[in-house]
Design an enzyme around this catalytic site. Structure first.
Site, PDB file in Angstrom:
ATOM      1  N   ASP A   8     -12.989  25.111  39.745  1.00 54.15           N
ATOM      2  CA  ASP A   8     -13.311  24.624  38.399  1.00 54.15           C
ATOM      3  C   ASP A   8     -12.592  25.543  37.413  1.00 54.15           C
ATOM      4  OD1 ASP A   8     -14.830  26.938  38.158  1.00 54.15           O
ATOM      5  OD2 ASP A   8     -16.705  25.920  37.685  1.00 54.15           O
ATOM      6  N   CYS A  65     -15.088  29.217  41.710  1.00 58.85           N
ATOM      7  CA  CYS A  65     -15.681  28.884  40.416  1.00 58.85           C
ATOM      8  C   CYS A  65     -15.968  30.219  39.727  1.00 58.85           C
ATOM      9  CB  CYS A  65     -16.901  27.972  40.554  1.00 58.85           C
ATOM     10  SG  CYS A  65     -18.342  28.705  41.353  1.00 58.85           S
ATOM     11  N   THR A  67     -18.714  32.155  39.536  1.00 59.44           N
ATOM     12  CA  THR A  67     -19.417  33.079  40.439  1.00 59.44           C
ATOM     13  C   THR A  67     -19.088  32.842  41.903  1.00 59.44           C
ATOM     14  OG1 THR A  67     -21.231  31.518  40.590  1.00 59.44           O
ATOM     15  CG2 THR A  67     -21.420  33.252  38.896  1.00 59.44           C
ATOM     16  N   HIS A  98     -17.919  35.315  63.228  1.00 66.28           N
ATOM     17  CA  HIS A  98     -19.212  34.811  63.708  1.00 66.28           C
ATOM     18  C   HIS A  98     -19.541  33.393  63.233  1.00 66.28           C
ATOM     19  CE1 HIS A  98     -21.280  38.921  64.756  1.00 66.28           C
ATOM     20  NE2 HIS A  98     -20.139  38.732  65.402  1.00 66.28           N
ATOM     21  N   HIS A 133     -21.924  32.368  69.352  1.00 64.24           N
ATOM     22  CA  HIS A 133     -21.853  31.893  67.963  1.00 64.24           C
ATOM     23  C   HIS A 133     -21.677  30.379  67.886  1.00 64.24           C
ATOM     24  CE1 HIS A 133     -21.951  35.997  66.770  1.00 64.24           C
ATOM     25  NE2 HIS A 133     -20.905  36.267  67.541  1.00 64.24           N
TER      26      HIS A 133
HETATM   27  C1  RB5 Z   1     -19.020  27.416  34.757  1.00 64.69           C
HETATM   28  O1  RB5 Z   1     -19.281  27.987  33.517  1.00 64.69           O
HETATM   29  C2  RB5 Z   1     -19.798  28.159  35.825  1.00 64.69           C
HETATM   30  O2  RB5 Z   1     -21.135  27.837  35.754  1.00 64.69           O
HETATM   31  C3  RB5 Z   1     -19.237  27.856  37.200  1.00 64.69           C
HETATM   32  O3  RB5 Z   1     -17.891  28.211  37.236  1.00 64.69           O
HETATM   33  C4  RB5 Z   1     -19.874  28.587  38.375  1.00 64.69           C
HETATM   34  O4  RB5 Z   1     -19.961  29.949  38.128  1.00 64.69           O
HETATM   35  C5  RB5 Z   1     -21.142  28.008  38.858  1.00 64.69           C
HETATM   36  O5  RB5 Z   1     -21.705  28.408  39.878  1.00 64.69           O
END
Ligand code: RB5
Length: 146
Positions: A8, A65, A67, A98, A133
């Site tokens: 994203d 993304c 996080t 694993h 595994h």
């Molecule tokens: C987008 O702002 C953010 O929420 C997305 O990139 C991600 O971190 C969500 O888990």
């Protein structure tokens, strides 16, 4: 080896950096987007990479993304997909050794470029250990039937 990439907007920059790194190291990359920093929803970004892994169009995938959390949650909803959120090299190694994860996920707002390169390289270079595994992985996918 053909690697599918997806992100994203929060992971866009890191995806672009990883793409250059992988290509410089001789990997074939299929970039499923996003292709700019404009906001897109991470489940939509995860989908084409997961489908490409499911149908064998690519050998594995990397998703990004902000996080790494939302995109890994999304990826793990796809049948037979094992996506591992990694922010350290040890986890990247174990994710293959694993868990035989076909996809790793990282957070563009969490993991710096050079660490991300080490995580990607470690995961790509590690071989699945198999044995006990396999049984555990089969049990993961049995959960999809509940
Ligand atoms: C987008 O702002 C953010 O929420 C997305 O990139 C991600 O971190 C969500 O888990």
């Amino acid at each position: 080896m053909k690697i599918g990439l997806g992100s994203d907007h929060g992971g866009y920059e890191l995806k672009e950096q990883i793409k250059v790194h992988l290509e410089e190291n001789g990997y074939e990359v299929v970039d499923f987007g996003t292709h700019s920093g404009e906001a897109v929803d991470y489940p939509d970004a995860a989908a084409p990479v997961c489908i490409a892994v499911q149908n064998g169009e690519v050998d594995c995938g990397m998703l990004f993304c902000g996080t790494g959390i939302g995109i890994s949650m999304s990826a793990n909803k796809f049948k037979n997909i094992r996506a591992a959120l990694c922010s350290d090299v040890y986890s990247a190694k174990m994710a293959k050794l694993h868990n035989n994860a076909q996809i790793i996920c990282m957070g563009g707002r969490v993991t710096g470029r050079d660490l991300a390169f080490m995580i990607a390289d470690t995961w790509l270079e590690t071989e699945f250990e198999g044995g006990r595994h396999n049984r555990r992985i089969e049990k993961i996918h049995k959960i999809e039937e509940l």
